[in-house]
Design a protein around this motif. Structure first.
Motif, short mmCIF file in Angstrom:
data_model
loop_
_atom_site.label_atom_id
_atom_site.label_comp_id
_atom_site.label_asym_id
_atom_site.label_seq_id
_atom_site.Cartn_x
_atom_site.Cartn_y
_atom_site.Cartn_z
N SER A 216 0.81 -1.12 0.05
CA SER A 216 0.13 -0.04 0.10
C SER A 216 0.81 1.22 -0.19
CB SER A 216 -0.97 -0.01 1.18
OG SER A 216 -1.53 1.18 1.24
N ALA A 218 -0.86 4.22 0.16
CA ALA A 218 -1.98 5.43 0.40
C ALA A 218 -1.13 6.51 1.13
CB ALA A 218 -3.08 4.71 1.32
N SER A 231 -5.69 7.91 2.41
CA SER A 231 -6.48 7.80 1.06
C SER A 231 -7.26 6.63 0.83
CB SER A 231 -5.68 8.05 -0.25
OG SER A 231 -4.76 7.22 -0.27
N ASP A 232 -6.91 5.52 1.52
CA ASP A 232 -7.61 4.08 1.31
C ASP A 232 -8.93 4.02 2.09
OD1 ASP A 232 -6.35 3.78 3.77
OD2 ASP A 232 -5.88 1.95 3.54
N ASN A 233 -9.34 5.41 2.91
CA ASN A 233 -10.31 5.37 3.84
C ASN A 233 -9.77 4.80 5.08
OD1 ASN A 233 -12.36 6.56 2.43
ND2 ASN A 233 -12.83 4.83 1.18
N VAL A 256 -7.10 -0.25 5.03
CA VAL A 256 -8.21 -0.91 4.26
C VAL A 256 -7.67 -1.55 3.24
CG1 VAL A 256 -10.28 -0.52 3.03
CG2 VAL A 256 -9.72 0.83 5.20
N ASP A 257 -6.74 -1.14 2.44
CA ASP A 257 -6.38 -1.88 1.13
C ASP A 257 -5.45 -3.12 1.43
OD1 ASP A 257 -4.05 -0.21 1.81
OD2 ASP A 257 -4.18 1.08 0.00
N GLU A 258 -4.82 -3.01 2.53
CA GLU A 258 -4.47 -4.28 2.82
C GLU A 258 -5.21 -5.50 3.81
OE1 GLU A 258 -1.67 -5.26 1.57
OE2 GLU A 258 -0.59 -3.51 1.08
N ASN A 330 -6.90 -3.57 -8.70
CA ASN A 330 -6.26 -2.54 -8.30
C ASN A 330 -7.18 -1.76 -6.98
OD1 ASN A 330 -8.27 -1.33 -9.76
ND2 ASN A 330 -6.92 0.20 -10.59
N ASP A 331 -8.17 -2.65 -6.76
CA ASP A 331 -9.11 -2.11 -5.74
C ASP A 331 -9.76 -0.66 -5.99
OD1 ASP A 331 -8.85 -4.69 -4.00
OD2 ASP A 331 -6.99 -3.79 -3.31
N LEU A 332 -9.61 -0.49 -7.35
CA LEU A 332 -10.35 1.06 -7.70
C LEU A 332 -11.39 0.77 -8.59
CD1 LEU A 332 -7.06 3.06 -7.85
CD2 LEU A 332 -8.57 3.29 -5.99
#
Length: 943
Positions: A216, A218, A231-233, A256-258, A330-332
């Motif tokens: 990540s 972020a 930025s990943d909340n 969050v993104d991990e 890419n989780d986006l």
């Protein structure tokens, strides 16, 4: 650490072509790289609790761990009656749970719920033990009222503006003011001032990302007070965290993104806590699917009328969910991955089958939806699948929100108006290998559930065809989606006082999988989409994936002693429905959350049969809200009984007890805690309140000297602190002990345990008289609980994985020391707890940390020393292939006399010795990369 061969049957025809080196505990099955693995949950507070248990009479130099007096606990417990619970947390010395299963703690009251609960805590200082400052630190975080009118209150302890992580106070008060339960294990004392943090928020987040092999990047977007948002909340905020030296200032990081919540020491950057927010499922649940007998034909659904999607929406994003096709993973939601309407106000994308192209098990009853042999074939049904997934998410959101379940906004459900609508990623990773999914993006699904207020992420994958599977899509199957969604329900309801999920224990994780199976199947059967008649073996999980079979071992509706042909079970657990004693036996490789979850799922299906679907939905959900942290099956049984007391005034108590007793979770069933992988089953109903009591007395002596042993604990597993009495005693100077007030029965986990002594466990039958039982225990001079220590160790330190050098002397035959293969081997030095004339040195060379048995030590060397400076060659040799149990190592004459140190070297692995690791080929086994040993013990009289 760990090897991908873990869980693979070691037969030549089934071996992988190359090693999947370094997956970590709890890894996703089938993942091929470190980045794809899931780090095991880790809580350093568990070490503190273990130390308190291992050294029950030692001065630990921390008043916060001091336990309340036995007399105080006994007095309050006796006032609660035979079904009273006082469960003391061994790490904090405060109650993990106080409750009364056949009544309430207080009478009806018109006081405010918070006052009722706090008055009770203040009225029992001898048990709760909270200082004035600790009481003053309590801040009410939540007063959530469930749909039955019960208040669920959570207080966070706050000192100098910083909240305590995990530990806090929770209470539950009925609508008429009766106190149901107090739990949470708050800290007895809190710091006066926080001081400055040496590690920055960005530094803490970076440490958390590095700890899980994350990638990540972020960036911080906002800082308000002690909270920094990224930025990943996710966010980073200051917390107090309980350690062996008392509460320490730390950073709670939500990445969050991990998919992790971590706690990082604010002074050192050390990882103190790690909890995955992702519920991974390699064998998932689904049932309502294209081609199903019922519910297999497409019908029109008004997305706007349901409140799921705004009128004329440009994409699949509404109050309940945002769904997009994350094909590049890419989780986006890239523009090309969003799905729009097929026409004005229409979302009509019919399924195109690939039955002819794929063949195999594809049929009209089980249609294939893509062709794994053709790149980009998944694009044909990409939009159809996204719409289908969105509809499933809306359907189950509404089902769980409605009564009697009541997973509402106040309870922490998932809605955009609260900033946490489900982020549904359809066909996740479908385009990660040139138009095809790579090996990490098939045959799976998961749900990443951060704490309330942060959107959960659900990832749905494509399915590969095989001998028992079709080329389909998890997003097309109702019960796989419902299963994943239920992970969100359980992780939002079984929480600590701060709102963090506590389902990281062995049995808690298994119940998480079982709840997901149960809620999904309950819905489909109740709606008439699947049948459940008197015939067993009908409620199956995974019909679509398996073309009519199941991905579990048998049906949820398999009763105890069901016919083997219909409910075949497994070789380890036997045929018929499962019982508590089958825990760890359903799966051939030992305890596993999906396999052991079948025991809990079948028990809940029995409950459904006994009291009905609606009542079961109510009680199972309310029980989650009443759960203590890191629950065992028995904890949750007690929570269901407590829920029935609240909702139905206890009308179903006898039926509930009968259901659980039939499944081996009766009154005398025992589990040390939620991590006990070898619980003891019992089929008894609760005894009458006026049952005559018995006593246990005896003496404890040392195996090697015959001398009396003082300061040891004699206790009844599962009954040592909490339900069914506090059956515990400490041996006196002459080695004697007495435990009185015991309800007659057979207890299968009565144990003698103390600092430095190997635990001894017996099964004892107690009657209404006095039973004499003497114990002989053996002192392990290497054991860390008795003062043994690791002086040094070569190789990497895998302590964060639970397999560092100290695990070699922790008296466990499960955890151990894991290291890397090295040309000269790996060495550790143990300082014994005193000088000893060795009568026996025992080594368990078995693999640990998730590695397969080829990582077990083969060649070894043992050296001994009196002073730690001058060493003597004491033993060397090779453990034969397959040696995976404690093994006596003979020492050369004179090398065991009066020694204070042992130096142990793992020279080779059993895999290397067997020729399985040729230098010119990629490593195919754990033993080509890692070398392990599980335990070293030293016995004999003091020199």
């Amino acid at each position: 650490m760990g090897a991908a061969a873990a869980g693979v049957i070691l037969l030549a025809s089934l071996l992988p072509t190359q090693a999947q080196a370094a997956p970590v505990p709890g890894a996703v099955q089938g993942a091929k790289t470190d980045a794809a693995q899931r780090r095991a949950d880790y809580d350093s507070r568990a070490n503190l609790a273990a130390a308190a248990v291992a050294q029950p009479t030692a001065a630990l130099n921390r008043a916060l761990v001091a336990q309340p007096s036995a007399s105080a606990v006994n007095t309050l417990r006796d006032s609660l009656g035979v079904q009273g619970i006082i469960d003391i947390d061994r790490a904090t010395g405060t109650p993990r749970r106080v409750a009364k299963l056949d009544g309430f703690l207080t009478a009806p009251s018109k006081k405010k719920p918070a006052a009722i609960a706090l008055d009770y805590v203040k009225a029992h200082p001898e048990v709760f033990g909270l200082s004035a400052a600790a009481l003053a630190s309590l801040e009410l975080r939540q007063d959530y009222v469930d749909i039955e009118g019960t208040h669920h209150l959570s207080w966070v302890q706050v000192a100098d503006g910083v909240p305590v992580f995990g530990n806090g106070l929770k209470a539950h008060v009925t609508s008429d003011g009766r106190l149901v339960q107090v739990d949470g294990a708050p800290l007895k004392s809190v710091p006066a001032a926080a001081g400055a943090a040496k590690v920055t928020p960005a530094g803490a987040r970076a440490a958390a990302v590095k700890d899980v092999f994350g990638t990540s990047t972020a960036k911080a977007t906002k800082t308000a007070g002690d909270v920094t948002t990224f930025s990943d909340n996710g966010n980073v905020k200051k917390v107090w965290f309980q350690t062996a030296s008392g509460p320490r200032l730390a950073w709670q990081t939500i990445v969050v993104d991990e998919g992790y919540v971590s706690v990082i020491d604010a002074a050192t950057g050390e990882v103190l806590y790690r909890k995955s927010t992702v519920a991974n499922d390699t064998a998932n649940v689904w049932e309502n699917y294209p081609g199903a007998v019922k519910g297999g034909v497409a019908k029109k659904v008004d997305l706007t009328a349901k409140g799921w999607l705004p009128k004329n929406a440009p994409r699949l994003s509404g109050n309940v969910a945002h769904v997009y096709s994350d094909v590049n993973d890419n989780d986006l939601p890239d523009a090309s991955e969003e799905v729009g309407p097929s026409g004005l106000g229409k979302w009509d994308y019919p399924l195109v089958d690939f039955n002819e192209q794929v063949g195999g098990l594809c049929s009209d009853a089980f249609p294939c939806s893509w062709d794994p042999a053709t790149a980009n074939s998944w694009q044909t049904n990409r939009k159809q699948n996204a719409v289908q997934l969105f509809t499933f998410l809306g359907t189950f959101h509404d089902h769980l929100k409605a009564g009697p379940i009541g997973f509402t906004r106040a309870a922490g459900n998932f809605e955009a108006q609260d900033g946490d609508a489900v982020q549904g990623q359809a066909m996740d990773g479908a385009n990660t290998a040139d138009g095809l999914p790579d090996a990490n993006h098939t045959d799976n699904a998961n749900m990443n559930t951060p704490p309330d207020g942060i959107p959960p992420v659900m990832q749905m994958y494509l399915l590969n065809p095989g001998p028992e599977s079709v080329a389909a899509n998890t997003g097309d199957e109702a019960d796989v989606v419902f299963h994943e969604y239920t992970h969100g329900l359980s992780n939002r309801l079984v929480v600590d006082a701060s709102g963090n999920s506590t389902l990281s224990s062995q049995q808690g994780g298994a119940m998480g999988e079982a709840w997901s199976d149960w809620y999904a199947s309950d819905y489909l059967v109740a709606k008439g989409l699947e049948k459940d008649t008197a015939k067993p073996g009908e409620v199956l999980i995974g019909k679509y994936w398996t073309a009519g079979g199941t991905i579990r071992t048998e049906g949820l509706d398999c009763k105890v002693n069901s016919p083997a042909a219909i409910c075949p079970g497994t070789p380890g657990a036997g045929p018929g429905g499962y019982t508590y004693g089958d825990y760890g036996k359903v799966y051939a490789g030992g305890a596993e959350v999906h396999a052991d979850g079948e025991i809990w799922a079948q028990t809940l299906w029995d409950l459904r049969d006994a009291i009905g679907s609606k009542k079961s939905q109510s009680l199972v959900t309310r029980a989650m809200e009443l759960s203590p942290a890191n629950p065992s099956y028995l904890d949750m049984r007690n929570s269901i009984l407590a829920a029935d007391r609240v909702v139905n005034d206890g009308d179903n108590a006898k039926k509930i007890w009968k259901v659980f007793a039939t499944r081996g979770m009766g009154y005398f069933a025992a589990a040390v805690d939620g991590d006990d992988a070898q619980p003891v089953e019992d089929f008894s109903m609760p005894p009458a309140a006026n049952t005559p009591r018995g006593s246990l007395t005896g003496k404890v002596s040392d195996t090697d000297t015959g001398a009396a042993v003082s300061g040891l604990t004699i206790a009844f597993g599962g009954h040592a602190s909490g339900f069914a009495g506090d059956y515990r005693a400490t041996t006196a100077a002459n080695g004697t002990y007495t435990i009185s007030g015991i309800i007659p029965g057979t207890y299968a986990k009565v144990f003698a345990r103390g600092a430095g002594f190997d635990p001894v466990v017996k099964t004892l039958s107690i009657n209404s008289g006095t039973k004499t039982e003497n114990w002989v225990v053996r002192k392990d001079w290497a054991a860390s609980s008795g003062g043994g220590s690791i002086v040094s160790a070569t190789g990497p330190d895998y302590t964060p994985y639970g397999c560092g050098p100290t695990a070699m002397i922790d008296q466990s035959q499960i955890s151990g020391w894991g290291s890397d293969v090295a040309a000269e081997g790996q060495t550790l030095v143990v300082k014994l707890s005193g000088a000893v004339d060795v009568s026996e040195l025992v080594i368990n060379p078995s693999a640990t940390c998730g590695d397969d048995e080829t990582a077990s030590t083969g060649g070894y060397r043992v050296e001994t020393s009196v002073d730690g400076t001058t060493w003597a060659a004491a033993a060397s040799g090779t453990f034969p292939g397959g040696t995976v149990t404690p093994t006596v190592v003979a020492l050369a004459a004179g090398t065991g006399d009066g020694i204070g140190y042992v130096r142990y070297t793992m020279l080779t692995t059993q895999g290397q010795d067997a020729g399985l690791c040729p230098a010119d080929q990629p490593p195919a086994f754990s033993g080509c990369v890692f070398q392990d040993s599980t335990e070293l013990a030293v016995y004999g009289p003091a020199a």
